[in-house]
Design an enzyme around this catalytic site. Structure first.
Site, mmCIF file in Angstrom:
data_model
loop_
_atom_site.group_PDB
_atom_site.id
_atom_site.type_symbol
_atom_site.label_atom_id
_atom_site.label_comp_id
_atom_site.label_asym_id
_atom_site.label_seq_id
_atom_site.Cartn_x
_atom_site.Cartn_y
_atom_site.Cartn_z
ATOM 1 N N ASP A 111 -0.144 6.811 -4.354
ATOM 2 C CA ASP A 111 -1.716 6.119 -4.710
ATOM 3 C C ASP A 111 -1.857 7.442 -5.913
ATOM 4 O OD1 ASP A 111 -1.463 4.311 -3.463
ATOM 5 O OD2 ASP A 111 -3.312 4.991 -2.248
ATOM 6 N N HIS B 149 1.072 -1.121 -0.089
ATOM 7 C CA HIS B 149 0.354 -0.124 0.078
ATOM 8 C C HIS B 149 0.898 1.283 0.102
ATOM 9 C CE1 HIS B 149 -4.049 -1.667 0.321
ATOM 10 N NE2 HIS B 149 -3.304 -2.491 0.819
#
Length: 390
Positions: A168, A138
């Site tokens: 992200d 992540h």
């Protein structure tokens, strides 16, 4: 008025933030985005708190200007439908681990035979190749590996989790849309699409920019509190105000001079980069800034030509006159939840304007319409439902 990407058809097979953000921006700029989702569940982001009625607000802020169709890609019928769907598509975006789409029978090597002009973008944590390619991860993992996480936090403390998901969005979504648009431009001369391999870790490493330059030039890694942009000097720092915090970004000598003169600390003008006295000057400036609220300092510095501003809460940012003037917060009518709040469009064009045209779709709301567009009859669609394809 049509957006700059009007006429571009995008198939979004991604889930969660990076792909969703990328395709939302393409939709904002006029592309026809078809979001392909798992029957029954949809994109996992639909399950995230908080909710407005029956809708996750995480879904609501990522999926406007899109159509939603459900499709079981683990079924042969679903695979065939996706292949037909990409026949006249310009772009496909996916965010699975490397090889997943290939195993399903809808990887790039298959789809480019269906449509040689297809731009196929895969957004992954580490890219399609390399020793980490199949690792899970992540945002925080990608930033840590790329050397970016170590740059955030206090000098004498541990690295801190950034407030925004830099990998992200900055390393993934934005790099993806740049790559997609570049591939579309290249297609104009080559007539062919191509595979766009986006690694969020690569994207964060590219963001190192000035800090990489520091290392290249000195051979020393920049560290928290030991670099001009990392809190080393009082001219670029965060200070406490009476009711929160303010930012000081007076890197240029003239801005620093204006700041010092305005608050009665002219003696610090020649000491801007005096590392030996930096801590004492920071402490003194902190004592000054604590005497007024953020709003009072905002008024005070309005005509001082110094780089000073408030640290807002999100709710305060939404009421900021500059952001309101730039229409960075708006609303759109949702079919079941009424008016829902949305972020505005950050790219302003003089001619081909972006727009929040339609609200985020309910799961599968456009399945029948999309299938009819690519030639399936009502009877065939009903049969697909019976089979669990949709």
């Amino acid at each position: 008025m049509s957006g700059p990407l009007n006429g571009i058809k995008v198939i979004d097979c991604s889930r969660l933030l990076p792909g969703g953000f990328c395709t939302m921006l393409m939709g904002d700029l006029g592309a026809d985005v078809i979001k392909v989702e798992e029957p029954g569940r949809g994109d996992y982001v639909r399950e995230f708190l908080p909710f407005k009625g029956d809708q996750s607000y995480m879904h609501l802020v990522l999926n406007r200007n899109k159509r939603s169709m459900t499709l079981n890609l683990k079924s042969p019928e679903g695979v065939e439908i996706l292949r037909r769907l990409v026949r006249d598509a310009d772009v496909l975006v996916e965010g699975f681990r490397p090889g997943v789409m290939d195993k399903l029978g809808v990887g790039y090597n298959v789809l480019k035979e269906v449509n040689p002009r297809l731009v196929y973008c895969a957004i992954t944590g580490y890219g399609q190749t390399g020793p980490y390619a199949n690792r899970p991860g992540h945002d925080i993992n990608y930033m840590g590996i790329a050397g970016a996480l170590e740059l955030s936090g206090p000098k004498d403390g541990p690295p801190t989790i950034p407030g925004l998901t830099v990998a992200d969005i900055g390393g993934g979504a934005q790099m993806a849309i740049i790559g997609i648009l570049a591939a579309l431009i290249a297609r104009q001369s080559t007539g062919k699409g191509q595979f766009v391999d986006i690694s969020m870790t690569d994207g964060v490493a590219y963001w190192l920019s000035l800090f990489a330059g520091w290392y290249f030039g000195t051979g020393v890694s920049p560290k928290r509190g030991e670099h001009m942009l990392l809190g080393q000097f009082p001219c670029y720092a965060i200070y406490p105000a009476k009711d929160g915090y303010i930012t000081v970004g007076c890197l240029e000598p003239h801005f620093w001079a204006n700041l010092c003169s305005a608050i009665g600390r002219g003696q610090y003008i020649p000491e801007q980069l005096n590392i030996d006295d930096a801590d004492r000057i920071c402490d003194d400036l902190a004592s000054v800034f604590k005497t007024k609220t953020r709003a009072e300092w905002d008024v005070f510095f309005a005509d001082k030509n110094a780089c000073v501003g408030p640290v807002h809460l999100v709710e305060e940012a939404m009421d900021d006159p500059q952001l309101r003037h730039r229409t960075m917060f708006t609303t759109v009518a949702h079919p079941t939840e009424g008016a829902i709040q949305q972020l505005g469009i950050p790219i302003k064009f003089s001619e081909t304007l972006g727009q929040v045209r339609v609200p985020p779709p309910n799961l599968g709301a456009d399945t029948d319409g999309v299938l009819q567009e690519i030639g399936y009859s009502a009877a065939e669609i009903a049969a697909f439902r019976e089979l669990g394809t949709l």
